[in-house]
Structure formats: C-alpha cells, structure tokens
Motif scaffolding. Sequence first.
Motif, PDB file in Angstrom:
ATOM      1  N   GLY A  33     -22.888  -3.959 -28.583  1.00  9.37           N
ATOM      2  CA  GLY A  33     -21.767  -4.895 -28.557  1.00  9.37           C
ATOM      3  C   GLY A  33     -21.426  -5.475 -27.207  1.00  9.37           C
ATOM      4  N   PHE A  34     -22.286  -5.342 -26.217  1.00  6.39           N
ATOM      5  CA  PHE A  34     -21.993  -5.916 -24.898  1.00  6.39           C
ATOM      6  C   PHE A  34     -22.172  -7.433 -24.915  1.00  6.39           C
ATOM      7  CE2 PHE A  34     -22.693  -1.508 -23.871  1.00  6.39           C
ATOM      8  CZ  PHE A  34     -21.736  -1.275 -22.907  1.00  6.39           C
ATOM      9  N   LYS A  35     -21.354  -8.126 -24.129  1.00  3.35           N
ATOM     10  CA  LYS A  35     -21.453  -9.589 -24.053  1.00  3.35           C
ATOM     11  C   LYS A  35     -21.882 -10.068 -22.671  1.00  3.35           C
ATOM     12  CE  LYS A  35     -20.092 -10.287 -28.235  1.00  3.35           C
ATOM     13  NZ  LYS A  35     -21.283 -10.102 -29.082  1.00  3.35           N
ATOM     14  N   ARG A  36     -21.421  -9.378 -21.609  1.00  3.02           N
ATOM     15  CA  ARG A  36     -21.705  -9.835 -20.246  1.00  3.02           C
ATOM     16  C   ARG A  36     -22.864  -9.039 -19.674  1.00  3.02           C
ATOM     17  NH1 ARG A  36     -19.168 -14.566 -19.022  1.00  3.02           N
ATOM     18  NH2 ARG A  36     -17.092 -14.586 -19.917  1.00  3.02           N
ATOM     19  N   TRP A  37     -24.054  -9.488 -19.981  1.00  2.00           N
ATOM     20  CA  TRP A  37     -25.227  -8.772 -19.475  1.00  2.00           C
ATOM     21  C   TRP A  37     -26.404  -9.727 -19.495  1.00  2.00           C
ATOM     22  CZ3 TRP A  37     -29.338  -7.470 -22.983  1.00  2.00           C
ATOM     23  CH2 TRP A  37     -29.087  -7.857 -24.316  1.00  2.00           C
ATOM     24  N   ASP A  38     -27.476  -9.351 -18.825  1.00  2.00           N
ATOM     25  CA  ASP A  38     -28.627 -10.252 -18.775  1.00  2.00           C
ATOM     26  C   ASP A  38     -29.896  -9.448 -18.539  1.00  2.00           C
ATOM     27  OD1 ASP A  38     -29.978 -12.591 -18.914  1.00  2.00           O
ATOM     28  OD2 ASP A  38     -28.897 -13.586 -17.288  1.00  2.00           O
ATOM     29  N   VAL A  39     -31.014 -10.078 -18.884  1.00  2.00           N
ATOM     30  CA  VAL A  39     -32.305  -9.463 -18.595  1.00  2.00           C
ATOM     31  C   VAL A  39     -33.050 -10.352 -17.612  1.00  2.00           C
ATOM     32  CG1 VAL A  39     -32.495  -8.290 -20.811  1.00  2.00           C
ATOM     33  CG2 VAL A  39     -33.393 -10.592 -20.558  1.00  2.00           C
ATOM     34  N   TYR A  40     -33.924  -9.740 -16.812  1.00  2.00           N
ATOM     35  CA  TYR A  40     -34.659 -10.469 -15.782  1.00  2.00           C
ATOM     36  C   TYR A  40     -36.123 -10.081 -15.886  1.00  2.00           C
ATOM     37  CZ  TYR A  40     -29.891 -10.652 -13.980  1.00  2.00           C
ATOM     38  OH  TYR A  40     -28.554 -10.827 -13.865  1.00  2.00           O
ATOM     39  N   SER A  41     -36.999 -11.098 -15.935  1.00  2.00           N
ATOM     40  CA  SER A  41     -38.426 -10.800 -16.051  1.00  2.00           C
ATOM     41  C   SER A  41     -39.209 -11.869 -15.312  1.00  2.00           C
ATOM     42  CB  SER A  41     -38.836 -10.756 -17.522  1.00  2.00           C
ATOM     43  OG  SER A  41     -38.607 -12.009 -18.108  1.00  2.00           O
ATOM     44  N   PRO A  42     -40.453 -11.572 -14.949  1.00  2.00           N
ATOM     45  CA  PRO A  42     -41.243 -12.552 -14.187  1.00  2.00           C
ATOM     46  C   PRO A  42     -41.626 -13.776 -15.022  1.00  2.00           C
ATOM     47  CG  PRO A  42     -42.228 -10.368 -14.096  1.00  2.00           C
ATOM     48  CD  PRO A  42     -41.189 -10.324 -15.137  1.00  2.00           C
ATOM     49  N   PHE A  43     -41.562 -13.644 -16.351  1.00  2.00           N
ATOM     50  CA  PHE A  43     -41.984 -14.762 -17.211  1.00  2.00           C
ATOM     51  C   PHE A  43     -41.104 -14.761 -18.456  1.00  2.00           C
ATOM     52  CE2 PHE A  43     -44.733 -11.041 -17.612  1.00  2.00           C
ATOM     53  CZ  PHE A  43     -44.438 -10.647 -18.910  1.00  2.00           C
ATOM     54  N   ALA A  78     -29.374  -5.760 -16.668  1.00  2.00           N
ATOM     55  CA  ALA A  78     -28.133  -5.437 -15.959  1.00  2.00           C
ATOM     56  C   ALA A  78     -26.941  -5.701 -16.864  1.00  2.00           C
ATOM     57  CB  ALA A  78     -28.022  -6.274 -14.689  1.00  2.00           C
ATOM     58  N   ILE A  79     -26.057  -4.718 -16.986  1.00  2.00           N
ATOM     59  CA  ILE A  79     -24.813  -4.901 -17.726  1.00  2.00           C
ATOM     60  C   ILE A  79     -23.708  -5.062 -16.691  1.00  2.00           C
ATOM     61  CG2 ILE A  79     -23.221  -3.882 -19.380  1.00  2.00           C
ATOM     62  CD1 ILE A  79     -25.569  -2.358 -20.547  1.00  2.00           C
ATOM     63  N   GLU A  80     -22.998  -6.194 -16.766  1.00  2.00           N
ATOM     64  CA  GLU A  80     -22.052  -6.517 -15.703  1.00  2.00           C
ATOM     65  C   GLU A  80     -20.735  -5.774 -15.894  1.00  2.00           C
ATOM     66  OE1 GLU A  80     -21.856 -10.792 -15.455  1.00  2.00           O
ATOM     67  OE2 GLU A  80     -24.045 -10.898 -15.614  1.00  2.00           O
ATOM     68  N   SER A  81     -20.095  -5.509 -14.779  1.00  2.00           N
ATOM     69  CA  SER A  81     -18.877  -4.694 -14.833  1.00  2.00           C
ATOM     70  C   SER A  81     -17.708  -5.464 -15.439  1.00  2.00           C
ATOM     71  CB  SER A  81     -18.510  -4.218 -13.429  1.00  2.00           C
ATOM     72  OG  SER A  81     -18.234  -5.351 -12.624  1.00  2.00           O
ATOM     73  N   ARG A  82     -17.809  -6.797 -15.518  1.00  2.00           N
ATOM     74  CA  ARG A  82     -16.693  -7.548 -16.111  1.00  2.00           C
ATOM     75  C   ARG A  82     -16.713  -7.475 -17.636  1.00  2.00           C
ATOM     76  NH1 ARG A  82     -18.629 -13.772 -15.804  1.00  2.00           N
ATOM     77  NH2 ARG A  82     -20.852 -13.325 -15.838  1.00  2.00           N
ATOM     78  N   ASP A  83     -17.763  -6.878 -18.206  1.00  2.00           N
ATOM     79  CA  ASP A  83     -17.777  -6.715 -19.662  1.00  2.00           C
ATOM     80  C   ASP A  83     -16.685  -5.714 -20.047  1.00  2.00           C
ATOM     81  OD1 ASP A  83     -20.126  -7.092 -22.068  1.00  2.00           O
ATOM     82  OD2 ASP A  83     -18.590  -5.545 -22.335  1.00  2.00           O
ATOM     83  N   PRO A  84     -15.855  -6.060 -21.044  1.00  2.00           N
ATOM     84  CA  PRO A  84     -14.741  -5.168 -21.415  1.00  2.00           C
ATOM     85  C   PRO A  84     -15.191  -3.781 -21.842  1.00  2.00           C
ATOM     86  CG  PRO A  84     -14.975  -7.000 -22.969  1.00  2.00           C
ATOM     87  CD  PRO A  84     -15.832  -7.316 -21.808  1.00  2.00           C
ATOM     88  N   ARG A  85     -16.428  -3.653 -22.323  1.00  2.00           N
ATOM     89  CA  ARG A  85     -16.892  -2.333 -22.757  1.00  2.00           C
ATOM     90  C   ARG A  85     -17.500  -1.510 -21.627  1.00  2.00           C
ATOM     91  NH1 ARG A  85     -18.226  -1.967 -28.420  1.00  2.00           N
ATOM     92  NH2 ARG A  85     -17.346  -3.762 -29.498  1.00  2.00           N
ATOM     93  N   PHE A  86     -17.476  -2.058 -20.421  1.00  2.00           N
ATOM     94  CA  PHE A  86     -18.185  -1.404 -19.317  1.00  2.00           C
ATOM     95  C   PHE A  86     -17.454  -0.142 -18.870  1.00  2.00           C
ATOM     96  CE2 PHE A  86     -19.474  -0.614 -15.014  1.00  2.00           C
ATOM     97  CZ  PHE A  86     -20.818  -0.966 -14.990  1.00  2.00           C
TER      98      PHE A  86
END
Lengths: 185, 400
Positions: free
Chosen positions: A34-44, A154-162
């Motif tokens: 249920g996280f909303k403020r997060w992202d994934v990072y990859s070379p492609f 990365a799950i960001e700390s501003r996500d309310p569930r963090f």
Amino acid sequence: MMRTPAGHKVYAMAAEYPSAAALYEAAKHVRDAGFKRWDVYSPFPIHGMDDAMGLGKSWLSGWVLFGGVTGLLTAALVEFGPSSILYQLDVHGKPWNFWTVPAFFPIMFELTVLFGAFAAFFSMLGMNGLPRWYHPMFNWERFIRVSNDGFFLAIESRDPRFTENGVRELLERSGGEHITIVHED
Amino acid sequence: MSERSHTAPKPEGEYFESSRFTGLSSILGLTAIVALALCVVGAFLNPHQFSYSWLFAFAFFFTLCAGCFFWTIVHHATDSDWSVVVRRQLENIGVLLVVLAILFVPILLLRRHLYSWMDIPPGVEHSLDAKRAYLNWSFFLIRAVVFLGFFLCAALVLRRLSVNQDKDGNPRFTILMRKVAFISLPMFALCLTFGAFDWLMSLNYHWFSTMFGVYIFAGAAGSSMSLLVLVITALRRAGYLNGVITLEHYHIMGKWMLAFTIFWAYIGFGQYMLIWYANIPEETQFFITRNTESWWALSTLLVVGRFFISFPILLMQSVKKEPRRLCMVAGWIVCMQMLDMYIIVLPALHGTGVHVSVWDLLSLIAIGATLGFVYLRIVPRTSLFPVRDPRLIESLNLVN
C-alpha cells in the motif's frame, strides 16, 4: 520530518536487488503493502514495471491535448485575424471568408503539432520535477551503480505508511540487500 | 490493466471447426452464386453502369485485401513481435487476392466502357497522345498481369512458408519470409501505386495526381487494419483465440487505426490543397466534379466521417482497449473506405450528381459473398495463429 541520530533529514529507506526480475517482484511486494511515495531505479526500462508498481494511467496526454488545441486556436487566430478581418487580401480570386480555410490548414496542423510537442516536453519535465540539480539518492555511495548494473528500490519517508522498522522489514522480506537510510542532504 | 491469459495456448494450435459454420458458409456460397449470375445479366443489360459498379466493388475489396498483405510484409520486414498472433488472419485475407485476380477479368472485358482513352484514335487529343507510351491497351494488360501476379504470388508464398513453419518451427522459414518481405515492400509500393493509376486514375485520362497512389495506400492500410479488428473479434466471439489475443493487441491495432486515420487525412488533404491552390484546369476537374451537385454531400460525409469523427474517438485509450467499441469504429472506417472508393469511381460516370444503381449493391454483394465464402474455406485448413513462430511467446506476453 524524520531525522537520523546525527541530525540528517531522512529522504528514504533504500535497498539493492541482484537483478531486474528481483526488482520487479519486490515492486509488487511494495505495491501490495500500500505504499504510494516510492520508486524503483534501474539501468534500463523494465517491461511491465508500471503494472508491478501499480502506476495508473499517465495524464501527460491531457496536457498534450491542451497544447494541441491551444496551437490550433492560435493558428486560427493569427490566420483569420489578419487575412479575413484586418486586411482582406484577394489571392487568385480565392475567397477570404471562412471557405478559404484549406489554405490555412497547413499552419493549423503545424502549430497543433508544435504546441502539442512543447506541451509534451515541458509537462514531462514538470511532472517529473525536472530540471533538478541533485537527487538525494546519490547520497548513497552504492547508488552510483544505477547507471551500470544496480537495481534499487527506495520508499520515501514522506509516505504516510513509512516507519523505520516496518519498511526495513518489508525490504528484507522482498529480497533487498544493503538496506540503508538515505539522507535528504 | 490488461486481461492476462492464464491458460497457455495448446501446442498444436487452435483450429476453426468449419462444421459449426456450414450454415453461414452455404448462405454465403448461395448468395455469391445468385449475385454473380445477376451480375452477368447486368453486364449484358446495362454494361456501362455495371462496369463502373463492378470496378467500385473491386477497388473496395482489393484495397482491403492488399492492405492485409501489406501488414503481413511489414510484420516480416520489421521482425515485429506483437503481430505474430494475428498474422495468420492477415495471411488468410491476403491470399484472397487470388480470387480478386479472377474477379478482375470483367474489368478487362468491359474496358471500353470504363476507359475512354482506349477508344480515342491517335491524333485526336494531343494531351492523350502525349501519354500514349503509357496509356495503351497492350501495356495496360501487361501491367495488370504483373501487378496481380506479384500480389498473388507473394501472398501465396508467404502463407505457404508460414504454414510450413507450423509443423517444425524451423527459424529458417522466418528468415525466408523476411527475405520475401524485403523484396515485396518496394514491389508492393510500385504495384499499388501504378495499379491505382491504371485502374482508377485513368478513368479520366486528363487528370493526374502524383499523390494518388499514396492516397489509395493510406485508405487501404487503415481500413484493412479495421477489417482485421473485425475478423479477430468475430473469431473471439465464436470462441477462438481468447487465450491468445489480449486487449494489449487490440490496443496496438487501435493505435494503427488512429495512425492511418491521420495519415489518410494528411495525404488526402495534401492532394486536395495542392490542386485547389494551383488551380490548373486539368487537375481541378477531378475535385470540381466531386465537390459540386449531390456529390458534395458524399464528399463532405467522407471527410467528416473518415477523419473528423474517427480521429477524436480513436484518441481515447478506453476505445482502443475495449473490443466492442473498437469494432464499432472499425466497422465505420470500413464503410468509409467503401464510400471513398465510391467517390473515386462513380463520379467518372455520373458527373452531374449521385445516381445510386442496383448494380452497385449487387457487385458489392457478389464480390463480398465470394470472398467471404472462400475465406471460410481457407480458415479451417491451418491453426488460427502461427503455433511455432519463434516470436510467439513474446507476442502472447505483449505489454505496451
């Protein structure tokens, strides 16, 4: 705002994954948690990642439509304004009322495309928060591999569930390695 | 979100059971026989009107089938993965060009009614004499044989190779088909362009437009993609291909329909505007006939219907990803293609206004029913999709 014991602001909790497939599976875990403020990072780009992340439809297209319509109306204004209203010009005996519109189509088409392309480009920058001089993820020395062979989430700390413990546990369960707190500055 | 297939397709493929559709098949066969017989009557009763009606119906179905052939060769030449699952139906419609080559014979027989330049002796018309090197009967016949011969050979070869690959999945066939496609692409462009010049543009030998071939192509590609959507949906309704073709494939087919709606308008307008603006009598007469009298209403309907209605509807993702809605647009585009061919052919006969004839309808029914009947004969012979294509898995798991 969360802070580390040393007083740094916390941007996110991040983990590294061994492969694109592992990152893909981890994204599903985080999405289902249920996280909303997060992202994934990859070379492609990873096919199907937007589904795995639960991203909805991008409304960039709405801005492009807005830009395109603006371009069309601008063309109509700058063509009909001078040629039909301000200074009516007789070319080859062709009309200068509305029915001369075929002669105006090319400009209408070009401006629609031009404004649409501008809208797409600048809205893309805006929606991605660009231009941006520095990203907090680069405070993590392992993250330098993101343009080579590293897969990160990365799950960001501003996500309310963090919560520090909850997120750490989730990342561990999803197969993340080198789990760490990333500083904001 | 896409509907994902949870059942893997059977390795032996899916087969169309013709026994379920004997009723439809016999209705089509019977209709074809009756309509063709009536057409023979028409050819004797009113050869002048009938020849134009037949040419109109021929041009409509020819552009649809040639368009499907085009998508097949583009698939091979670009080595694309999305279209693997729909390719067999493109090939099946493409080989209908063999039937169309036979149905071209009436046009050759009735040529004197259609092409006035065949009757005018040399020395009468200077503008025609200047074109004699191209516009003469023997060269016309040779070209027709070359064009139709190319279409039917290439369509047959591609389908044969593709069906052979179903047996052993040898990638050699993929490479062979790609080679055939590379040769076919320029050949297709030349044959369709000059076919359009010969069979449609030369109805009025004064008129010429260098964009005419591209215009016919734009209509053919868009309407044949629409036809594919209709055929695929009909097969899915009958219970086939449901685990194979997903909404992602529909989305791509919808995007192609949108792309060729825009391309058709772009080419059509480009052709119109250059002629309208230059204002040269021998060029403008084509549009003057079609933009005056009652033809004006049909021309307006074409421009509004083919572009201004289809374009905004196809922009919406919700339409492209919903087979029922996409089918409605696809059916509409196929109808507009029919109107397009009608407006190209019939004003050459009825320059003073629309004059709908019963032979227009009968020719359409005759050719349509014949092709439908033959199609139902071809479909059951092979799997409904290429079961051992090396790119099949990629196509099944398509995401876009």
